[in-house]
Design a protein around this motif. Structure first.
Motif, PDB file in Angstrom:
ATOM      1  N   ARG A 164       0.829  -1.202   0.000  1.00 12.96           N
ATOM      2  CA  ARG A 164       0.000   0.000   0.000  1.00 12.96           C
ATOM      3  C   ARG A 164       0.867   1.258   0.000  1.00 12.96           C
ATOM      4  N   ALA A 165       1.852   1.290   0.891  1.00 17.55           N
ATOM      5  CA  ALA A 165       2.719   2.468   0.971  1.00 17.55           C
ATOM      6  C   ALA A 165       3.519   2.653  -0.313  1.00 17.55           C
ATOM      7  N   LEU A 166       3.986   1.564  -0.903  1.00 17.96           N
ATOM      8  CA  LEU A 166       4.751   1.670  -2.144  1.00 17.96           C
ATOM      9  C   LEU A 166       3.938   2.366  -3.235  1.00 17.96           C
ATOM     10  N   PHE A 167       2.667   1.980  -3.346  1.00 18.54           N
ATOM     11  CA  PHE A 167       1.840   2.538  -4.416  1.00 18.54           C
ATOM     12  C   PHE A 167       1.339   3.940  -4.089  1.00 18.54           C
ATOM     13  N   LEU A 168       0.983   4.178  -2.844  1.00 16.93           N
ATOM     14  CA  LEU A 168       0.462   5.490  -2.480  1.00 16.93           C
ATOM     15  C   LEU A 168       1.530   6.567  -2.571  1.00 16.93           C
ATOM     16  N   THR A 169       2.771   6.220  -2.271  1.00 19.72           N
ATOM     17  CA  THR A 169       3.863   7.201  -2.340  1.00 19.72           C
ATOM     18  C   THR A 169       4.560   7.211  -3.688  1.00 19.72           C
ATOM     19  N   ARG A 170       4.072   6.365  -4.614  1.00 17.67           N
ATOM     20  CA  ARG A 170       4.688   6.279  -5.943  1.00 17.67           C
ATOM     21  C   ARG A 170       6.197   6.024  -5.830  1.00 17.67           C
ATOM     22  N   THR A 171       6.561   5.098  -4.967  1.00 14.84           N
ATOM     23  CA  THR A 171       7.959   4.765  -4.740  1.00 14.84           C
ATOM     24  C   THR A 171       8.591   4.228  -6.017  1.00 14.84           C
ATOM     25  N   PRO A 172       9.781   4.704  -6.391  1.00  7.22           N
ATOM     26  CA  PRO A 172      10.454   4.156  -7.575  1.00  7.22           C
ATOM     27  C   PRO A 172      10.707   2.660  -7.423  1.00  7.22           C
ATOM     28  N   LEU A 173      10.493   1.923  -8.496  1.00  3.90           N
ATOM     29  CA  LEU A 173      10.617   0.469  -8.464  1.00  3.90           C
ATOM     30  C   LEU A 173      11.545  -0.001  -9.578  1.00  3.90           C
ATOM     31  N   LEU A 174      12.459  -0.888  -9.221  1.00  4.63           N
ATOM     32  CA  LEU A 174      13.367  -1.510 -10.182  1.00  4.63           C
ATOM     33  C   LEU A 174      12.883  -2.928 -10.443  1.00  4.63           C
ATOM     34  N   ASP A 175      12.433  -3.180 -11.640  1.00  2.00           N
ATOM     35  CA  ASP A 175      11.882  -4.471 -12.039  1.00  2.00           C
ATOM     36  C   ASP A 175      12.978  -5.250 -12.754  1.00  2.00           C
ATOM     37  N   VAL A 176      13.438  -6.358 -12.134  1.00  2.00           N
ATOM     38  CA  VAL A 176      14.532  -7.123 -12.733  1.00  2.00           C
ATOM     39  C   VAL A 176      14.030  -8.364 -13.462  1.00  2.00           C
TER      40      VAL A 176
END
Length: 361
Positions: free
Chosen positions: A9-21
């Motif tokens: 939830r926090a990752l999406f609500l804060t638009r946290t940068p994500l590295l997809d490997v």
């Protein structure tokens, strides 16, 4: 330094940068907004490692992966990951299940003195969270539907509200046969992910009502979730009512004048107009069977002449003729049928665009 996390939830609500490997083929099928794909294994390598796993087991697959991603290949991938981390020091990394690939990436970065936390459970767990939250929010959040005939500027009203869900924006499509946009549409999974995240944000803000534009089950090729389709049929409705000439003007702006700038940005100044012209003619052809042969030929001829006048003289006014006839003779009867057969929600308010905007605010 942040720890590994399960707080999706926090990752999406804060638009946290994500590295997809994950491999590019996995990323293309479905990803999250703002995620960057820098794979540990490319598609070919992943395929070879998968075959080795089936034939000889996990350790043999790991050995092959280490062999394929070594030397310069490994150095290049580490460099790309380090550069991503430098630009996004608060980011997290993930693979499909939060398993071997993400742990390997994390461990290799650690040898370079770079610590990047990972998302426990990976893409699969985050995707499950979004689907569950989407279903829950569609069930519980109050929903009002914004309706009206084609050209009454529903999307413009949606864009001016702080509690609205822009379905057409999420689908990157204007919602009709003429609604295609340069760059194409997101995958179905991407569309659902974007929808779930935006709805999650509205729920988190505690908006009293979520306003959505009335849509059919498809926006281009993006399929609305069944729960949303059901809500659209029965939710209270607010209707914009604008005269035909005002709707002709809006349609001209939204489907001819505005898109020309978009096509020029995407295809370049030299080719933008021709690509838009091709798309408008193709859109008219897509509804040929519904228009009937004679009316299709008439409208297509008007469109072709308007495009030629626009090309030669920069004059957009000739487009009004085919737009007016298409609205009055095709889209308006279709809207009337939809309202009489497929929409059951209470009508809360009717008015002009500005009156509706004031009501909704």
């Amino acid at each position: 330094m942040a720890d590994d996390t399960r707080d999706y939830r926090a990752l999406f609500l804060t638009r946290t940068p994500l590295l997809d490997v994950r491999a590019p083929v996995e990323f293309t099928k479905g990803a999250f907004p703002g995620a960057t794909n820098l794979p540990l294994l490319d598609d070919r390598e992943r395929h070879r490692v998968g075959i080795r796993y089936k034939q000889a087991g996990q350790q043999a697959a790991i050995d092959l992966g280490n062999e394929l991603v070594s030397g310069r290949v490994k150095r290049d991938r580490l460099k790309a990951w380090r550069q991503w981390h430098a630009a996004h020091p608060n980011g997290y990394l993930y693979c499909f299940r939060g398993g071997l690939r993400s742990h390997t990436t994390q461990a290799w970065l650690a040898t370079e003195g770079v610590t990047v936390p990972l998302v426990v459970g990976g893409y699969k767990a985050m995707r499950r969270f979004l689907l569950e939250s989407l279903d829950a929010n569609l069930q519980r959040l109050p929903l009002w539907v914004l309706g009206g005939r084609t050209g009454c500027a529903k999307t413009r009203v949606i864009g001016r509200l702080g509690n609205a869900l822009d379905l057409e924006g999420l689908a990157h499509h204007r919602g009709s046969a003429f609604g295609r946009r340069p760059g194409g549409q997101p995958s179905q999974i991407d569309f659902e992910n974007r929808l779930a995240i935006d709805l999650l944000g509205l729920a988190e803000r505690g908006v009293p009502t979520v306003v959505v534009e009335d849509e059919s089950k498809l926006i281009g090729r993006c399929f609305l979730p069944l729960a949303l389709q059901a809500r659209l049929k029965t939710a209270p409705r607010v209707l914009i009512e604008e005269p035909l000439e005002a709707r002709v003007q809006v349609t001209l702006e939204d489907y001819v004048i505005g898109p020309l700038d978009e096509y020029r940005r995407h295809y370049g100044p030299a080719h933008g107009f021709e690509r838009l012209a091709e798309e408008l003619l193709a859109a008219m052809d897509r509804i040929q069977s519904r228009l009937g042969g004679d009316r299709h030929r008439q409208l297509r001829g008007q469109l072709a002449r308007a495009l030629e006048r626009q090309r030669r003289h920069g004059d957009n006014d000739a487009h009004r003729d085919w737009i007016r006839e298409l609205l009055a003779g095709y889209y308006d009867p279709m809207y009337d049928y939809m309202m009489s057969k497929h929409r059951d929600g209470e009508i809360l308010f009717r008015g002009t665009r500005e009156e509706v905007l004031a009501f909704l605010r």
